[in-house]
Design a protein around this motif. Structure first.
Motif, PDB file in Angstrom:
ATOM      1  N   ALA A 183      34.005  44.799   8.505  1.00 19.95           N
ATOM      2  CA  ALA A 183      35.076  43.720   9.511  1.00 19.95           C
ATOM      3  C   ALA A 183      34.402  42.333   9.158  1.00 19.95           C
ATOM      4  CB  ALA A 183      34.812  44.228  10.956  1.00 19.95           C
ATOM      5  N   THR A 184      35.342  41.640   8.959  1.00 17.67           N
ATOM      6  CA  THR A 184      34.981  40.124   8.536  1.00 17.67           C
ATOM      7  C   THR A 184      36.255  39.340   8.940  1.00 17.67           C
ATOM      8  OG1 THR A 184      34.092  38.660   7.165  1.00 17.67           O
ATOM      9  CG2 THR A 184      35.529  40.245   6.242  1.00 17.67           C
ATOM     10  N   GLY A 185      36.079  37.819   8.661  1.00 14.96           N
ATOM     11  CA  GLY A 185      37.359  37.152   8.942  1.00 14.96           C
ATOM     12  C   GLY A 185      38.552  37.499   7.929  1.00 14.96           C
ATOM     13  N   HIS A 186      39.329  36.578   7.497  1.00 10.69           N
ATOM     14  CA  HIS A 186      40.372  36.735   6.574  1.00 10.69           C
ATOM     15  C   HIS A 186      39.585  37.064   5.136  1.00 10.69           C
ATOM     16  CE1 HIS A 186      44.033  35.963   4.295  1.00 10.69           C
ATOM     17  NE2 HIS A 186      43.368  35.312   3.322  1.00 10.69           N
ATOM     18  N   VAL A 187      40.471  38.071   4.695  1.00  5.72           N
ATOM     19  CA  VAL A 187      39.896  38.486   3.196  1.00  5.72           C
ATOM     20  C   VAL A 187      41.291  39.178   2.508  1.00  5.72           C
ATOM     21  CG1 VAL A 187      37.614  39.391   3.743  1.00  5.72           C
ATOM     22  CG2 VAL A 187      39.385  41.003   4.116  1.00  5.72           C
ATOM     23  N   GLU A 188      41.291  39.259   1.248  1.00  8.80           N
ATOM     24  CA  GLU A 188      42.563  39.661   0.349  1.00  8.80           C
ATOM     25  C   GLU A 188      42.469  41.062   0.367  1.00  8.80           C
ATOM     26  OE1 GLU A 188      44.804  37.828  -1.040  1.00  8.80           O
ATOM     27  OE2 GLU A 188      43.671  35.834  -0.238  1.00  8.80           O
ATOM     28  N   GLU A 189      43.507  41.685   0.396  1.00  6.51           N
ATOM     29  CA  GLU A 189      43.822  42.947   0.420  1.00  6.51           C
ATOM     30  C   GLU A 189      43.132  43.898  -0.750  1.00  6.51           C
ATOM     31  OE1 GLU A 189      47.249  46.670   0.265  1.00  6.51           O
ATOM     32  OE2 GLU A 189      47.805  44.328   0.229  1.00  6.51           O
ATOM     33  N   GLY A 190      42.088  44.681  -0.525  1.00  3.51           N
ATOM     34  CA  GLY A 190      41.374  45.458  -1.509  1.00  3.51           C
ATOM     35  C   GLY A 190      40.033  44.923  -1.886  1.00  3.51           C
ATOM     36  N   ALA A 191      39.667  43.797  -1.146  1.00  3.97           N
ATOM     37  CA  ALA A 191      38.343  43.202  -1.286  1.00  3.97           C
ATOM     38  C   ALA A 191      37.304  44.026  -1.003  1.00  3.97           C
ATOM     39  CB  ALA A 191      38.336  41.896  -0.654  1.00  3.97           C
ATOM     40  N   THR A 192      36.209  43.973  -1.825  1.00  4.01           N
ATOM     41  CA  THR A 192      35.008  44.684  -1.571  1.00  4.01           C
ATOM     42  C   THR A 192      33.582  43.820  -1.495  1.00  4.01           C
ATOM     43  OG1 THR A 192      34.559  45.239  -3.674  1.00  4.01           O
ATOM     44  CG2 THR A 192      35.754  46.848  -2.415  1.00  4.01           C
ATOM     45  N   ALA A 193      32.298  44.131  -1.009  1.00  2.05           N
ATOM     46  CA  ALA A 193      31.236  43.312  -0.863  1.00  2.05           C
ATOM     47  C   ALA A 193      30.137  44.479  -0.947  1.00  2.05           C
ATOM     48  CB  ALA A 193      31.465  42.492   0.334  1.00  2.05           C
ATOM     49  N   ASP A 194      28.901  43.850  -1.191  1.00  2.00           N
ATOM     50  CA  ASP A 194      27.746  44.572  -1.316  1.00  2.00           C
ATOM     51  C   ASP A 194      27.300  44.579   0.380  1.00  2.00           C
ATOM     52  OD1 ASP A 194      27.715  45.244  -3.997  1.00  2.00           O
ATOM     53  OD2 ASP A 194      26.213  43.750  -4.244  1.00  2.00           O
ATOM     54  N   PHE A 195      26.891  45.621   0.819  1.00  2.87           N
ATOM     55  CA  PHE A 195      26.655  45.890   2.218  1.00  2.87           C
ATOM     56  C   PHE A 195      24.997  46.340   2.142  1.00  2.87           C
ATOM     57  CE2 PHE A 195      25.912  48.241   6.184  1.00  2.87           C
ATOM     58  CZ  PHE A 195      26.435  47.382   7.253  1.00  2.87           C
ATOM     59  N   ALA A 196      24.176  45.634   2.855  1.00  2.00           N
ATOM     60  CA  ALA A 196      22.893  45.895   2.721  1.00  2.00           C
ATOM     61  C   ALA A 196      22.506  46.949   3.801  1.00  2.00           C
ATOM     62  CB  ALA A 196      21.913  44.729   2.788  1.00  2.00           C
ATOM     63  N   VAL A 197      21.995  48.187   3.405  1.00  2.00           N
ATOM     64  CA  VAL A 197      21.489  49.120   4.449  1.00  2.00           C
ATOM     65  C   VAL A 197      20.209  49.192   4.605  1.00  2.00           C
ATOM     66  CG1 VAL A 197      21.590  51.542   4.859  1.00  2.00           C
ATOM     67  CG2 VAL A 197      23.588  50.768   3.539  1.00  2.00           C
ATOM     68  N   SER A 198      19.573  48.758   6.185  1.00  2.00           N
ATOM     69  CA  SER A 198      18.403  48.678   6.180  1.00  2.00           C
ATOM     70  C   SER A 198      17.858  50.116   6.612  1.00  2.00           C
ATOM     71  CB  SER A 198      18.198  47.630   7.289  1.00  2.00           C
ATOM     72  OG  SER A 198      18.682  48.110   8.448  1.00  2.00           O
ATOM     73  N   GLU A 199      16.279  50.095   6.595  1.00  2.00           N
ATOM     74  CA  GLU A 199      15.682  51.238   6.882  1.00  2.00           C
ATOM     75  C   GLU A 199      15.904  51.370   8.409  1.00  2.00           C
ATOM     76  OE1 GLU A 199      11.173  53.036   7.664  1.00  2.00           O
ATOM     77  OE2 GLU A 199      11.562  51.084   6.777  1.00  2.00           O
ATOM     78  N   GLY A 200      16.425  52.723   8.708  1.00  2.00           N
ATOM     79  CA  GLY A 200      16.726  53.135  10.154  1.00  2.00           C
ATOM     80  C   GLY A 200      18.341  53.111  10.467  1.00  2.00           C
ATOM     81  N   TYR A 201      18.781  52.208   9.950  1.00  4.37           N
ATOM     82  CA  TYR A 201      20.443  51.830   9.929  1.00  4.37           C
ATOM     83  C   TYR A 201      21.038  50.838  10.759  1.00  4.37           C
ATOM     84  CZ  TYR A 201      21.025  54.496  14.262  1.00  4.37           C
ATOM     85  OH  TYR A 201      21.049  54.888  15.581  1.00  4.37           O
ATOM     86  N   THR A 202      20.140  50.534  11.921  1.00  8.60           N
ATOM     87  CA  THR A 202      20.420  49.338  12.633  1.00  8.60           C
ATOM     88  C   THR A 202      19.725  48.265  11.842  1.00  8.60           C
ATOM     89  OG1 THR A 202      18.360  49.343  13.733  1.00  8.60           O
ATOM     90  CG2 THR A 202      19.888  50.695  15.148  1.00  8.60           C
ATOM     91  N   GLY A 203      20.508  46.998  12.000  1.00  9.44           N
ATOM     92  CA  GLY A 203      20.362  45.752  11.221  1.00  9.44           C
ATOM     93  C   GLY A 203      21.085  45.862  10.159  1.00  9.44           C
ATOM     94  N   SER A 204      21.738  46.787   9.567  1.00  6.41           N
ATOM     95  CA  SER A 204      22.298  46.785   8.138  1.00  6.41           C
ATOM     96  C   SER A 204      23.307  45.668   8.201  1.00  6.41           C
ATOM     97  CB  SER A 204      22.970  47.872   7.910  1.00  6.41           C
ATOM     98  OG  SER A 204      21.823  49.053   7.826  1.00  6.41           O
ATOM     99  N   SER A 205      23.684  44.960   7.202  1.00  9.99           N
ATOM    100  CA  SER A 205      24.626  43.811   7.371  1.00  9.99           C
ATOM    101  C   SER A 205      25.149  43.458   5.938  1.00  9.99           C
ATOM    102  CB  SER A 205      23.971  42.551   7.916  1.00  9.99           C
ATOM    103  OG  SER A 205      23.115  41.940   7.362  1.00  9.99           O
TER     104      SER A 205
END
Length: 256
Positions: free
Chosen positions: A123-145
């Motif tokens: 979830a983020t602010g305004h984005v174009e339909e179909g937009a994607t981004a790299d999401f950084a998965v941290s160790e232990g899953y909490t804090g991923s962003s």
């Protein structure tokens, strides 16, 4: 006899050999695959302190029949609490980490709450339909962003404004590791009663926090001392005589 030392246990009973960890918090049964969480997370799940502030917020804010939008579902603990109280059909939860989606689904199912709408994306602010981004998965899953460090996975981007327009929530709960900075550029058009978020002041300027507070004020929302604690910032509707919920013992205010 005392408990056997770990090295005396059969291989199948050693903690590191477990394939699933099981817990029960606030009446919610949770299952977590081994290797997904850090020892610190497992310890908090074991002693009942896991997401304690978030659970307290859900208990404070969610009422039967309220529509709830949860941004950042984790393993589905608070999701299940919301669904148990509001009804699964009234809960829309968003989670960016793809490894957590089957965990959330399983935890909802084991609690009889499979009617929750679960959406994979960031979830983020305004984005174009179909937009994607790299999401950084941290160790232990909490804090991923979206802007953190960790293993990068490509995820869909979802506009908070589209979610609000579609679901029309009474309650918004969010822990999105800094993405909240882009979500308060215009008034949300929904029957909002409560909004609780975790702030991440190391990721943005104090002016961003002021912008969040100002927008909430423009929506006739005020600071909620019951749900606010540390970096957890809560807001509630400025109640009119006809729309106040049932009073809570720890409301802290006598407003009608």
């Amino acid at each position: 006899m005392g408990e056997a030392a770990a090295h005396d246990l059969p291989n199948s009973l050693r903690p590191e050999a477990r394939t699933v960890h099981e817990f029960r918090l606030n009446g919610i049964s949770l299952s977590l695959p081994a290797g997904l969480a850090t020892p610190e997370i497992l310890s908090k799940l074991g002693d009942g302190t896991y997401e304690a502030d978030e659970a307290r917020s859900a208990d404070r804010c969610v009422r039967p029949g309220f529509r709830v939008l949860e941004l950042g579902a984790g393993i589905g603990y608070v999701t299940a609490m919301c669904a148990k109280r509001a009804g699964p059909q009234n809960v829309l939860s968003v989670e960016a980490n793809p490894a957590l989606i089957p965990v959330i689904e399983a935890n909802l199912a084991r609690n009889g709450l499979s009617g929750v709408t679960l959406v994979h994306g960031a979830a983020t602010g305004h984005v174009e339909e179909g937009a994607t981004a790299d999401f950084a998965v941290s160790e232990g899953y909490t804090g991923s962003s979206l802007d953190g460090k960790g293993r990068a996975v490509t995820v869909p981007l979802i506009s908070v404004h589209d979610l609000i327009r579609a679901h029309k929530p009474h309650v918004v709960l969010m822990d999105v590791e800094g993405a909240e900075a882009d979500m308060f550029n215009r008034v949300w058009k929904c029957p909002l009663r409560f909004c609780v978020m975790e702030l991440h002041p190391k990721k943005y300027h104090a002016r961003t926090i002021k912008k969040i507070v100002d927008l909430m004020s423009a929506m006739d929302m005020t600071y909620d001392p019951v749900t606010s604690r540390g970096k957890i910032l809560g807001f509630r509707k400025v109640w009119g005589a006809g729309d106040a919920p049932e009073p809570l013992e720890d409301d802290g205010e006598g407003e009608a």
